[in-house]
Design an enzyme around this catalytic site. Sequence first.
Site, PDB file in Angstrom:
ATOM      1  N   HIS A 168     -10.058  -4.909  12.932  1.00  0.00           N
ATOM      2  CA  HIS A 168     -10.043  -4.613  11.502  1.00  0.00           C
ATOM      3  C   HIS A 168      -9.152  -3.425  11.152  1.00  0.00           C
ATOM      4  O   HIS A 168      -7.989  -3.373  11.499  1.00  0.00           O
ATOM      5  CB  HIS A 168     -11.470  -4.421  10.989  1.00  0.00           C
ATOM      6  CG  HIS A 168     -12.336  -5.638  11.151  1.00  0.00           C
ATOM      7  ND1 HIS A 168     -11.836  -6.909  11.166  1.00  0.00           N
ATOM      8  CD2 HIS A 168     -13.684  -5.764  11.326  1.00  0.00           C
ATOM      9  CE1 HIS A 168     -12.821  -7.772  11.327  1.00  0.00           C
ATOM     10  NE2 HIS A 168     -13.950  -7.111  11.431  1.00  0.00           N
ATOM     11  N   THR A 226     -15.081 -12.729  18.867  1.00  0.00           N
ATOM     12  CA  THR A 226     -13.796 -13.347  19.164  1.00  0.00           C
ATOM     13  C   THR A 226     -12.875 -12.354  19.850  1.00  0.00           C
ATOM     14  O   THR A 226     -12.132 -12.718  20.770  1.00  0.00           O
ATOM     15  CB  THR A 226     -13.150 -13.867  17.872  1.00  0.00           C
ATOM     16  OG1 THR A 226     -13.987 -14.887  17.316  1.00  0.00           O
ATOM     17  CG2 THR A 226     -11.766 -14.446  18.129  1.00  0.00           C
ATOM     18  N   ALA A 227     -12.919 -11.096  19.421  1.00  0.00           N
ATOM     19  CA  ALA A 227     -12.072 -10.077  20.031  1.00  0.00           C
ATOM     20  C   ALA A 227     -12.324  -9.996  21.533  1.00  0.00           C
ATOM     21  O   ALA A 227     -11.383  -9.922  22.337  1.00  0.00           O
ATOM     22  CB  ALA A 227     -12.335  -8.722  19.370  1.00  0.00           C
ATOM     23  N   LYS A 237     -23.690 -15.914   8.469  1.00  0.00           N
ATOM     24  CA  LYS A 237     -22.297 -15.705   8.901  1.00  0.00           C
ATOM     25  C   LYS A 237     -22.369 -15.072  10.290  1.00  0.00           C
ATOM     26  O   LYS A 237     -22.959 -14.011  10.475  1.00  0.00           O
ATOM     27  CB  LYS A 237     -21.596 -14.753   7.921  1.00  0.00           C
ATOM     28  CG  LYS A 237     -20.221 -14.223   8.383  1.00  0.00           C
ATOM     29  CD  LYS A 237     -19.132 -15.245   8.131  1.00  0.00           C
ATOM     30  CE  LYS A 237     -17.743 -14.642   8.389  1.00  0.00           C
ATOM     31  NZ  LYS A 237     -17.321 -13.720   7.335  1.00  0.00           N
ATOM     32  N   ILE A 238     -21.794 -15.757  11.282  1.00  0.00           N
ATOM     33  CA  ILE A 238     -21.795 -15.257  12.651  1.00  0.00           C
ATOM     34  C   ILE A 238     -20.377 -15.277  13.196  1.00  0.00           C
ATOM     35  O   ILE A 238     -19.462 -15.802  12.568  1.00  0.00           O
ATOM     36  CB  ILE A 238     -22.720 -16.090  13.566  1.00  0.00           C
ATOM     37  CG1 ILE A 238     -22.169 -17.517  13.736  1.00  0.00           C
ATOM     38  CG2 ILE A 238     -24.153 -16.118  13.017  1.00  0.00           C
ATOM     39  CD1 ILE A 238     -22.881 -18.328  14.801  1.00  0.00           C
ATOM     40  N   SER A 239     -20.201 -14.728  14.370  1.00  0.00           N
ATOM     41  CA  SER A 239     -18.909 -14.810  15.042  1.00  0.00           C
ATOM     42  C   SER A 239     -18.734 -16.185  15.666  1.00  0.00           C
ATOM     43  O   SER A 239     -19.693 -16.779  16.184  1.00  0.00           O
ATOM     44  CB  SER A 239     -18.815 -13.745  16.137  1.00  0.00           C
ATOM     45  OG  SER A 239     -17.654 -13.944  16.928  1.00  0.00           O
TER      46      SER A 239
END
Length: 277
Positions: A152, A108-109, A53-55
Amino acid sequence: MKIAFSPCPNDTFVFHAAVHGKIPEAPKLDVTYADIDKTNYWAAEGIGPEIQKISYAALPYVLDEYALIPCGGALGRGCGPLLLTAGGDQSPRSLAGKRVAVPSERSTAYLLFRLWAAEAIPEGLDEIVVMPFHEIMPAVRDGKIDAGLVIHEARFTYQEFDLKMLVDLGEWWEQDTGLPIPLGAIVAHRSLNKEEVTKWVRASVDYAWENPEASIEYIMEHAQELSYEVAKSHIDLYVNSFSQDLGEEGFKAVASLLGRAGAEGLVPEVDLSLLKN
Protein backbone atom coordinates in the site's frame (compact mmCIF):
# COMPACT_ATOMS: atom_id res chain seq x y z
CA MET A 1 -27.60 -9.30 6.86
CA LYS A 2 -24.16 -9.03 8.42
CA ILE A 3 -21.17 -7.93 6.35
CA ALA A 4 -17.55 -7.15 7.20
CA PHE A 5 -15.12 -5.08 5.19
CA SER A 6 -12.27 -2.71 5.95
CA PRO A 7 -12.64 1.03 6.57
CA CYS A 8 -10.29 1.65 3.65
CA PRO A 9 -11.55 4.07 0.96
CA ASN A 10 -11.87 1.44 -1.75
CA ASP A 11 -14.23 -0.68 0.38
CA THR A 12 -16.35 2.20 1.65
CA PHE A 13 -16.59 3.54 -1.91
CA VAL A 14 -17.76 0.17 -3.24
CA PHE A 15 -20.30 -0.53 -0.50
CA HIS A 16 -21.59 2.98 0.24
CA ALA A 17 -24.73 2.58 -1.87
CA ALA A 18 -25.65 -0.84 -0.51
CA VAL A 19 -25.06 0.24 3.10
CA HIS A 20 -27.12 3.42 2.72
CA GLY A 21 -30.20 1.92 1.09
CA LYS A 22 -29.48 3.15 -2.44
CA ILE A 23 -29.82 -0.32 -3.98
CA PRO A 24 -33.42 -1.60 -3.81
CA GLU A 25 -32.45 -5.27 -4.15
CA ALA A 26 -29.83 -5.12 -1.38
CA PRO A 27 -30.79 -6.34 2.10
CA LYS A 28 -30.41 -4.10 5.14
CA LEU A 29 -26.73 -4.44 6.06
CA ASP A 30 -25.22 -4.64 9.54
CA VAL A 31 -21.60 -3.57 8.93
CA THR A 32 -18.50 -4.51 10.89
CA TYR A 33 -15.39 -2.58 9.88
CA ALA A 34 -12.43 -4.88 10.31
CA ASP A 35 -8.86 -5.31 9.12
CA ILE A 36 -8.45 -8.05 6.54
CA ASP A 37 -6.36 -10.18 8.92
CA LYS A 38 -9.43 -10.40 11.17
CA THR A 39 -11.81 -11.29 8.36
CA ASN A 40 -9.37 -13.90 7.04
CA TYR A 41 -9.46 -15.53 10.48
CA TRP A 42 -13.23 -15.21 10.90
CA ALA A 43 -13.94 -16.77 7.52
CA ALA A 44 -11.48 -19.63 8.10
CA GLU A 45 -13.05 -20.37 11.49
CA GLY A 46 -16.60 -19.94 10.22
CA ILE A 47 -17.40 -17.37 12.90
CA GLY A 48 -17.77 -14.16 10.95
CA PRO A 49 -20.56 -12.37 9.08
CA GLU A 50 -22.30 -13.98 6.12
CA ILE A 51 -20.44 -11.68 3.69
CA GLN A 52 -16.81 -10.64 4.12
CA LYS A 53 -13.90 -9.02 2.34
CA ILE A 54 -10.86 -11.29 2.68
CA SER A 55 -7.51 -11.74 1.00
CA TYR A 56 -7.41 -13.94 -2.07
CA ALA A 57 -4.59 -15.76 -0.28
CA ALA A 58 -7.14 -16.89 2.32
CA LEU A 59 -9.59 -18.36 -0.22
CA PRO A 60 -8.19 -21.93 -0.08
CA TYR A 61 -9.07 -22.07 3.61
CA VAL A 62 -12.70 -21.00 3.19
CA LEU A 63 -14.05 -22.15 -0.20
CA ASP A 64 -15.94 -25.08 1.28
CA GLU A 65 -18.06 -22.68 3.33
CA TYR A 66 -17.92 -19.44 1.32
CA ALA A 67 -18.49 -18.70 -2.35
CA LEU A 68 -16.41 -16.15 -4.24
CA ILE A 69 -18.54 -13.22 -5.39
CA PRO A 70 -17.25 -12.14 -8.84
CA CYS A 71 -17.41 -8.41 -8.10
CA GLY A 72 -16.77 -5.86 -5.36
CA GLY A 73 -13.19 -6.97 -4.68
CA ALA A 74 -9.77 -5.77 -5.77
CA LEU A 75 -7.42 -6.92 -8.49
CA GLY A 76 -4.96 -4.51 -9.95
CA ARG A 77 -1.85 -3.61 -11.85
CA GLY A 78 1.00 -1.42 -10.66
CA CYS A 79 0.00 -1.90 -7.03
CA GLY A 80 2.04 -4.85 -5.88
CA PRO A 81 4.13 -5.30 -2.74
CA LEU A 82 7.76 -4.22 -2.53
CA LEU A 83 10.72 -6.00 -0.97
CA LEU A 84 12.97 -3.43 0.69
CA THR A 85 16.53 -3.46 2.04
CA ALA A 86 18.84 -0.91 3.61
CA GLY A 87 21.12 -0.97 0.55
CA GLY A 88 24.33 -2.80 -0.21
CA ASP A 89 24.20 -5.78 -2.56
CA GLN A 90 20.87 -5.56 -4.35
CA SER A 91 20.96 -8.95 -6.04
CA PRO A 92 18.18 -11.32 -4.96
CA ARG A 93 20.66 -13.99 -3.90
CA SER A 94 22.17 -11.57 -1.39
CA LEU A 95 19.17 -12.53 0.78
CA ALA A 96 20.19 -16.19 0.93
CA GLY A 97 20.37 -17.19 4.58
CA LYS A 98 18.96 -13.83 5.70
CA ARG A 99 15.92 -12.79 7.75
CA VAL A 100 12.94 -11.16 6.05
CA ALA A 101 9.99 -9.48 7.76
CA VAL A 102 6.44 -9.83 6.41
CA PRO A 103 3.20 -8.28 7.71
CA SER A 104 1.11 -11.45 7.35
CA GLU A 105 1.36 -15.05 6.20
CA ARG A 106 -2.14 -15.07 4.70
CA SER A 107 -1.87 -12.32 2.15
CA THR A 108 -1.30 -12.04 -1.57
CA ALA A 109 1.89 -10.13 -0.78
CA TYR A 110 3.25 -13.10 1.16
CA LEU A 111 2.37 -15.58 -1.60
CA LEU A 112 3.99 -13.40 -4.26
CA PHE A 113 7.12 -13.08 -2.11
CA ARG A 114 7.39 -16.83 -1.53
CA LEU A 115 6.77 -17.65 -5.22
CA TRP A 116 9.43 -15.12 -6.28
CA ALA A 117 11.90 -16.31 -3.64
CA ALA A 118 11.53 -19.94 -4.72
CA GLU A 119 12.87 -18.91 -8.13
CA ALA A 120 15.26 -16.10 -7.22
CA ILE A 121 16.82 -17.47 -4.00
CA PRO A 122 17.19 -21.23 -4.47
CA GLU A 123 19.50 -21.38 -1.44
CA GLY A 124 16.59 -20.31 0.73
CA LEU A 125 16.17 -17.78 3.52
CA ASP A 126 17.19 -18.12 7.15
CA GLU A 127 13.89 -16.99 8.67
CA ILE A 128 10.63 -15.25 7.77
CA VAL A 129 9.44 -13.07 10.64
CA VAL A 130 5.84 -11.85 10.95
CA MET A 131 5.95 -8.26 12.18
CA PRO A 132 3.36 -5.47 12.52
CA PHE A 133 3.31 -3.54 9.27
CA HIS A 134 4.29 -0.20 10.82
CA GLU A 135 7.41 -1.74 12.40
CA ILE A 136 8.88 -3.24 9.24
CA MET A 137 10.55 -0.24 7.58
CA PRO A 138 12.14 1.05 10.82
CA ALA A 139 13.42 -2.47 11.54
CA VAL A 140 15.06 -2.74 8.11
CA ARG A 141 16.53 0.77 8.44
CA ASP A 142 17.95 -0.04 11.88
CA GLY A 143 19.46 -3.36 10.81
CA LYS A 144 17.19 -5.48 13.00
CA ILE A 145 16.04 -7.37 9.92
CA ASP A 146 17.72 -7.87 6.54
CA ALA A 147 14.73 -7.10 4.30
CA GLY A 148 11.06 -6.24 4.64
CA LEU A 149 7.93 -6.86 2.61
CA VAL A 150 5.66 -3.80 2.45
CA ILE A 151 2.36 -2.90 0.80
CA HIS A 152 0.00 0.00 0.00
CA GLU A 153 1.20 3.47 0.98
CA ALA A 154 4.73 2.24 1.75
CA ARG A 155 5.28 2.29 -2.02
CA PHE A 156 5.42 6.06 -1.73
CA THR A 157 7.14 6.51 1.65
CA TYR A 158 9.98 3.98 1.88
CA GLN A 159 12.54 6.52 0.67
CA GLU A 160 11.87 8.50 3.86
CA PHE A 161 13.48 5.59 5.73
CA ASP A 162 16.50 5.63 3.39
CA LEU A 163 15.58 2.18 2.07
CA LYS A 164 16.12 0.63 -1.34
CA MET A 165 13.69 -1.43 -3.39
CA LEU A 166 15.17 -4.83 -4.19
CA VAL A 167 12.15 -5.98 -6.21
CA ASP A 168 8.65 -4.83 -7.08
CA LEU A 169 6.78 -8.12 -6.70
CA GLY A 170 3.72 -6.82 -8.51
CA GLU A 171 5.85 -5.96 -11.52
CA TRP A 172 7.49 -9.40 -11.32
CA TRP A 173 4.09 -11.12 -11.23
CA GLU A 174 2.71 -9.10 -14.13
CA GLN A 175 5.79 -9.75 -16.28
CA ASP A 176 5.80 -13.44 -15.35
CA THR A 177 2.10 -14.08 -15.96
CA GLY A 178 0.70 -11.12 -17.88
CA LEU A 179 -2.11 -11.08 -15.33
CA PRO A 180 -3.36 -8.61 -12.71
CA ILE A 181 -2.62 -9.14 -9.01
CA PRO A 182 -5.47 -10.71 -7.00
CA LEU A 183 -5.71 -8.73 -3.75
CA GLY A 184 -9.05 -8.66 -1.92
CA ALA A 185 -12.05 -10.94 -2.49
CA ILE A 186 -15.70 -10.66 -1.51
CA VAL A 187 -17.05 -13.97 -0.23
CA ALA A 188 -20.57 -14.96 0.81
CA HIS A 189 -21.62 -17.91 2.92
CA ARG A 190 -22.87 -20.75 0.74
CA SER A 191 -26.21 -20.70 2.56
CA LEU A 192 -26.92 -17.43 0.71
CA ASN A 193 -28.10 -17.06 -2.88
CA LYS A 194 -24.87 -16.20 -4.70
CA GLU A 195 -26.62 -14.74 -7.73
CA GLU A 196 -28.67 -12.35 -5.60
CA VAL A 197 -25.60 -11.20 -3.63
CA THR A 198 -23.67 -10.70 -6.86
CA LYS A 199 -26.50 -8.61 -8.29
CA TRP A 200 -26.65 -6.06 -5.46
CA VAL A 201 -22.88 -5.89 -4.91
CA ARG A 202 -22.42 -5.12 -8.62
CA ALA A 203 -25.21 -2.56 -8.45
CA SER A 204 -23.42 -0.88 -5.53
CA VAL A 205 -20.20 -0.66 -7.58
CA ASP A 206 -22.10 0.79 -10.54
CA TYR A 207 -23.83 3.36 -8.31
CA ALA A 208 -20.46 4.41 -6.84
CA TRP A 209 -19.06 5.12 -10.30
CA GLU A 210 -22.18 6.90 -11.49
CA ASN A 211 -22.44 9.05 -8.31
CA PRO A 212 -18.85 9.58 -7.10
CA GLU A 213 -19.75 12.59 -4.94
CA ALA A 214 -22.41 10.69 -2.97
CA SER A 215 -19.94 8.56 -1.02
CA ILE A 216 -17.37 11.22 -0.05
CA GLU A 217 -18.71 11.87 3.46
CA TYR A 218 -18.93 8.15 4.24
CA ILE A 219 -15.45 7.49 2.86
CA MET A 220 -13.85 10.29 4.84
CA GLU A 221 -15.69 9.31 8.03
CA HIS A 222 -13.75 6.03 7.95
CA ALA A 223 -10.58 7.14 6.15
CA GLN A 224 -8.36 7.07 9.25
CA GLU A 225 -7.00 10.59 8.90
CA LEU A 226 -6.22 10.29 5.20
CA SER A 227 -6.68 13.41 3.11
CA TYR A 228 -9.36 13.28 0.42
CA GLU A 229 -6.65 13.36 -2.27
CA VAL A 230 -4.95 10.28 -0.79
CA ALA A 231 -8.30 8.54 -0.33
CA LYS A 232 -9.21 9.22 -3.96
CA SER A 233 -5.83 7.89 -5.13
CA HIS A 234 -6.50 4.75 -3.07
CA ILE A 235 -9.87 4.29 -4.78
CA ASP A 236 -8.44 4.92 -8.25
CA LEU A 237 -5.76 2.29 -7.62
CA TYR A 238 -7.94 -0.50 -6.27
CA VAL A 239 -11.42 0.01 -7.76
CA ASN A 240 -11.42 -0.81 -11.46
CA SER A 241 -13.12 -2.98 -14.05
CA PHE A 242 -12.35 -6.12 -12.03
CA SER A 243 -14.38 -4.65 -9.16
CA GLN A 244 -17.39 -4.58 -11.49
CA ASP A 245 -16.76 -8.05 -12.90
CA LEU A 246 -13.84 -10.43 -12.43
CA GLY A 247 -14.28 -11.71 -15.97
CA GLU A 248 -12.18 -14.46 -17.48
CA GLU A 249 -8.91 -12.57 -16.96
CA GLY A 250 -9.69 -12.03 -13.30
CA PHE A 251 -10.60 -15.67 -12.70
CA LYS A 252 -7.45 -16.72 -14.56
CA ALA A 253 -5.33 -14.48 -12.30
CA VAL A 254 -6.88 -15.98 -9.15
CA ALA A 255 -6.52 -19.53 -10.45
CA SER A 256 -2.88 -18.88 -11.38
CA LEU A 257 -1.99 -17.46 -7.96
CA LEU A 258 -3.72 -20.16 -5.95
CA GLY A 259 -2.63 -22.96 -8.27
CA ARG A 260 1.02 -21.97 -8.07
CA ALA A 261 0.86 -21.35 -4.33
CA GLY A 262 -0.79 -24.73 -3.79
CA ALA A 263 1.86 -26.50 -5.84
CA GLU A 264 4.54 -24.88 -3.66
CA GLY A 265 2.75 -25.99 -0.49
CA LEU A 266 2.07 -22.39 0.57
CA VAL A 267 -1.71 -22.90 0.76
CA PRO A 268 -3.94 -25.98 0.65
CA GLU A 269 -4.56 -27.18 -2.89
CA VAL A 270 -8.13 -26.47 -3.95
CA ASP A 271 -10.54 -27.52 -6.64
CA LEU A 272 -10.27 -24.40 -8.79
CA SER A 273 -13.72 -25.03 -10.26
CA LEU A 274 -15.05 -23.87 -6.88
CA LEU A 275 -13.99 -20.33 -7.81
CA LYS A 276 -17.02 -20.08 -10.09
CA ASN A 277 -19.43 -22.18 -8.04
